[in-house]
Design a protein around this motif. Structure first.
Motif, PDB file in Angstrom:
ATOM      1  N   ARG A 100     -13.637  29.013   0.702  1.00  0.00           N
ATOM      2  CA  ARG A 100     -13.151  28.443   1.957  1.00  0.00           C
ATOM      3  C   ARG A 100     -12.941  26.942   1.783  1.00  0.00           C
ATOM      4  O   ARG A 100     -13.586  26.305   0.945  1.00  0.00           O
ATOM      5  N   LEU A 101     -12.003  26.417   2.577  1.00  0.00           N
ATOM      6  CA  LEU A 101     -11.724  24.988   2.610  1.00  0.00           C
ATOM      7  C   LEU A 101     -11.911  24.551   4.060  1.00  0.00           C
ATOM      8  O   LEU A 101     -11.009  24.689   4.875  1.00  0.00           O
ATOM      9  N   PRO A 102     -13.072  24.025   4.417  1.00  0.00           N
ATOM     10  CA  PRO A 102     -13.397  23.760   5.828  1.00  0.00           C
ATOM     11  C   PRO A 102     -12.483  22.717   6.464  1.00  0.00           C
ATOM     12  O   PRO A 102     -12.072  21.747   5.829  1.00  0.00           O
ATOM     13  N   ASP A 103     -12.186  22.936   7.763  1.00  0.00           N
ATOM     14  CA  ASP A 103     -11.399  21.958   8.527  1.00  0.00           C
ATOM     15  C   ASP A 103     -12.088  20.596   8.539  1.00  0.00           C
ATOM     16  O   ASP A 103     -11.424  19.559   8.618  1.00  0.00           O
ATOM     17  N   ALA A 104     -13.412  20.596   8.489  1.00  0.00           N
ATOM     18  CA  ALA A 104     -14.163  19.345   8.522  1.00  0.00           C
ATOM     19  C   ALA A 104     -13.852  18.461   7.318  1.00  0.00           C
ATOM     20  O   ALA A 104     -14.149  17.268   7.335  1.00  0.00           O
ATOM     21  N   LEU A 105     -13.242  19.038   6.279  1.00  0.00           N
ATOM     22  CA  LEU A 105     -12.843  18.264   5.102  1.00  0.00           C
ATOM     23  C   LEU A 105     -11.330  18.099   5.012  1.00  0.00           C
ATOM     24  O   LEU A 105     -10.839  17.017   4.688  1.00  0.00           O
ATOM     25  N   THR A 106     -10.586  19.164   5.281  1.00  0.00           N
ATOM     26  CA  THR A 106      -9.131  19.078   5.121  1.00  0.00           C
ATOM     27  C   THR A 106      -8.487  18.188   6.177  1.00  0.00           C
ATOM     28  O   THR A 106      -7.490  17.510   5.887  1.00  0.00           O
ATOM     29  N   LEU A 107      -9.047  18.146   7.392  1.00  0.00           N
ATOM     30  CA  LEU A 107      -8.457  17.310   8.442  1.00  0.00           C
ATOM     31  C   LEU A 107      -8.613  15.814   8.142  1.00  0.00           C
ATOM     32  O   LEU A 107      -7.620  15.067   8.170  1.00  0.00           O
ATOM     33  N   PRO A 108      -9.823  15.313   7.855  1.00  0.00           N
ATOM     34  CA  PRO A 108      -9.912  13.885   7.511  1.00  0.00           C
ATOM     35  C   PRO A 108      -9.159  13.524   6.242  1.00  0.00           C
ATOM     36  O   PRO A 108      -8.641  12.412   6.119  1.00  0.00           O
ATOM     37  N   LEU A 109      -9.069  14.463   5.300  1.00  0.00           N
ATOM     38  CA  LEU A 109      -8.268  14.214   4.105  1.00  0.00           C
ATOM     39  C   LEU A 109      -6.818  13.966   4.486  1.00  0.00           C
ATOM     40  O   LEU A 109      -6.184  13.018   4.001  1.00  0.00           O
ATOM     41  N   PHE A 110      -6.287  14.797   5.380  1.00  0.00           N
ATOM     42  CA  PHE A 110      -4.893  14.641   5.803  1.00  0.00           C
ATOM     43  C   PHE A 110      -4.684  13.334   6.565  1.00  0.00           C
ATOM     44  O   PHE A 110      -3.714  12.609   6.337  1.00  0.00           O
ATOM     45  N   LEU A 111      -5.590  13.021   7.481  1.00  0.00           N
ATOM     46  CA  LEU A 111      -5.448  11.796   8.272  1.00  0.00           C
ATOM     47  C   LEU A 111      -5.500  10.554   7.382  1.00  0.00           C
ATOM     48  O   LEU A 111      -4.715   9.619   7.547  1.00  0.00           O
ATOM     49  N   GLY A 112      -6.427  10.545   6.446  1.00  0.00           N
ATOM     50  CA  GLY A 112      -6.522   9.419   5.538  1.00  0.00           C
ATOM     51  C   GLY A 112      -5.303   9.298   4.641  1.00  0.00           C
ATOM     52  O   GLY A 112      -4.820   8.188   4.365  1.00  0.00           O
ATOM     53  N   THR A 113      -4.789  10.436   4.195  1.00  0.00           N
ATOM     54  CA  THR A 113      -3.576  10.431   3.363  1.00  0.00           C
ATOM     55  C   THR A 113      -2.393   9.887   4.147  1.00  0.00           C
ATOM     56  O   THR A 113      -1.588   9.102   3.626  1.00  0.00           O
ATOM     57  N   ALA A 114      -2.295  10.275   5.425  1.00  0.00           N
ATOM     58  CA  ALA A 114      -1.195   9.792   6.268  1.00  0.00           C
ATOM     59  C   ALA A 114      -1.252   8.272   6.440  1.00  0.00           C
ATOM     60  O   ALA A 114      -0.212   7.612   6.561  1.00  0.00           O
ATOM     61  N   VAL A 115      -2.452   7.714   6.446  1.00  0.00           N
ATOM     62  CA  VAL A 115      -2.593   6.257   6.565  1.00  0.00           C
ATOM     63  C   VAL A 115      -2.312   5.561   5.238  1.00  0.00           C
ATOM     64  O   VAL A 115      -1.666   4.505   5.185  1.00  0.00           O
ATOM     65  N   LEU A 116      -2.761   6.158   4.135  1.00  0.00           N
ATOM     66  CA  LEU A 116      -2.670   5.500   2.833  1.00  0.00           C
ATOM     67  C   LEU A 116      -1.280   5.573   2.212  1.00  0.00           C
ATOM     68  O   LEU A 116      -0.914   4.691   1.425  1.00  0.00           O
ATOM     69  N   VAL A 117      -0.517   6.618   2.525  1.00  0.00           N
ATOM     70  CA  VAL A 117       0.816   6.737   1.924  1.00  0.00           C
ATOM     71  C   VAL A 117       1.689   5.525   2.242  1.00  0.00           C
ATOM     72  O   VAL A 117       2.286   4.924   1.334  1.00  0.00           O
ATOM     73  N   PRO A 118       1.814   5.081   3.517  1.00  0.00           N
ATOM     74  CA  PRO A 118       2.635   3.890   3.789  1.00  0.00           C
ATOM     75  C   PRO A 118       2.084   2.621   3.148  1.00  0.00           C
ATOM     76  O   PRO A 118       2.851   1.695   2.856  1.00  0.00           O
ATOM     77  N   LEU A 119       0.770   2.563   2.941  1.00  0.00           N
ATOM     78  CA  LEU A 119       0.188   1.392   2.290  1.00  0.00           C
ATOM     79  C   LEU A 119       0.432   1.410   0.786  1.00  0.00           C
ATOM     80  O   LEU A 119       0.426   0.353   0.134  1.00  0.00           O
ATOM     81  N   THR A 120       0.635   2.617   0.236  1.00  0.00           N
ATOM     82  CA  THR A 120       0.877   2.748  -1.191  1.00  0.00           C
ATOM     83  C   THR A 120       2.300   2.366  -1.562  1.00  0.00           C
ATOM     84  O   THR A 120       2.543   1.745  -2.598  1.00  0.00           O
ATOM     85  N   ASP A 121       3.249   2.751  -0.725  1.00  0.00           N
ATOM     86  CA  ASP A 121       4.659   2.435  -0.965  1.00  0.00           C
ATOM     87  C   ASP A 121       5.284   2.029   0.362  1.00  0.00           C
ATOM     88  O   ASP A 121       5.225   2.793   1.328  1.00  0.00           O
ATOM     89  N   HIS A 122       5.886   0.857   0.426  1.00  0.00           N
ATOM     90  CA  HIS A 122       6.372   0.303   1.690  1.00  0.00           C
ATOM     91  C   HIS A 122       7.805   0.724   2.022  1.00  0.00           C
ATOM     92  O   HIS A 122       8.343   0.273   3.033  1.00  0.00           O
ATOM     93  N   ARG A 123       8.427   1.549   1.215  1.00  0.00           N
ATOM     94  CA  ARG A 123       9.817   1.929   1.456  1.00  0.00           C
ATOM     95  C   ARG A 123       9.896   3.103   2.433  1.00  0.00           C
ATOM     96  O   ARG A 123       9.309   4.170   2.175  1.00  0.00           O
ATOM     97  N   PRO A 124      10.631   2.946   3.541  1.00  0.00           N
ATOM     98  CA  PRO A 124      10.765   4.040   4.517  1.00  0.00           C
ATOM     99  C   PRO A 124      11.319   5.319   3.899  1.00  0.00           C
ATOM    100  O   PRO A 124      10.947   6.420   4.332  1.00  0.00           O
ATOM    101  N   ALA A 125      12.193   5.207   2.917  1.00  0.00           N
ATOM    102  CA  ALA A 125      12.749   6.397   2.279  1.00  0.00           C
ATOM    103  C   ALA A 125      11.649   7.217   1.597  1.00  0.00           C
ATOM    104  O   ALA A 125      11.686   8.457   1.598  1.00  0.00           O
ATOM    105  N   VAL A 126      10.670   6.523   1.032  1.00  0.00           N
ATOM    106  CA  VAL A 126       9.544   7.224   0.392  1.00  0.00           C
ATOM    107  C   VAL A 126       8.668   7.876   1.453  1.00  0.00           C
ATOM    108  O   VAL A 126       8.183   9.005   1.270  1.00  0.00           O
TER     109      VAL A 126
END
Length: 223
Positions: A100-126
């Motif tokens: 199993r992959l608990p929501d308690a882990l996959t949800l914060p992983l997704f939220l953090g990824t959504a925040v970090l992606v724009p900080l990793t690359d500043h291009r809107p196309a990316v």
């Protein structure tokens, strides 16, 4: 070389901190989260009983991931990849233990990824490519969960991995999918050869998804 050594040392210490999270979430569906605090040797601090993954297993995996990231990951990708590695280590061990992959882990992983992606690359196309890849992989694994022996947890993990893979371009996304099934296939064959599983044995796919993503991202970083 220095980066790999530093990454391995930091990963080793991180693994000791991640082990309690593995013990907490590696419980079957419907049961309360675990409350035992394990030592790196896999013993409960309070009761002394055997609990969680084998001794030093989490620490060794975290050290290997730290060495890989410290030695080969681009600096601009490091915050996101470290985020994925921390959650991925826990998710991989939990999925391997209880399927199993608990929501308690996959949800914060997704939220953090959504925040970090724009900080990793500043291009809107990316950003757009990462959002599209997250949606495509999420939909793909949702269909697999509905039509094939795949879990909904895999579908909830897929968007985070798709968004990270898309930083390396669509080629990295395709490569990630290929490596996921390659790792899963090799693991299944190894278990069959060692007679640790049969043809009908249910195998956790989460670890293969995570390792496949790491392999594709490191390959993309050096193209």
């Amino acid at each position: 070389m220095t980066g790999a050594v530093v990454g391995a040392v930091l990963g080793l210490f991180a693994g000791a901190l991640l082990r309690p999270a593995v013990a907490r979430y590696a419980v079957p569906p419907g049961e309360p989260w675990g409350s035992c605090l394990p030592t790196p040797l896999g013993r409960c601090v309070r009761h002394g009983e055997r609990t969680g993954p084998p001794p030093l297993a989490v620490e060794a995996v975290a050290a290997a991931l730290g060495a890989a990231l410290g030695g080969w990951a681009p600096g601009r990708w490091l915050p996101l990849l470290v985020w994925l590695a921390l959650f991925g280590t826990v998710l991989g061990f939990v999925d391997a233990a209880v399927k199993r992959l608990p929501d308690a882990l996959t949800l914060p992983l997704f939220l953090g990824t959504a925040v970090l992606v724009p900080l990793t690359d500043h291009r809107p196309a990316v950003w757009l490519r990462c959002a599209l890849a997250a949606g495509v992989l999420g939909l793909l694994f949702l269909l697999l969960a509905l039509l094939a022996p795949m879990g909904l947890g895999d579908a909830k993990l897929a968007p985070s991995l798709g968004a990270a893979l898309a930083l390396g371009g669509w080629r990295a996304v395709y490569g990630g999918l290929f490596y996921m099934w390659l790792v899963a296939g090799l693991w299944a064959v190894a278990l069959l050869v060692l007679r640790r599983a049969g043809r009908r044995t249910e195998l956790a796919f989460g670890p293969a998804m995570l390792l496949g993503t790491l392999a594709a991202l490191l390959a993309a970083a050096h193209r």
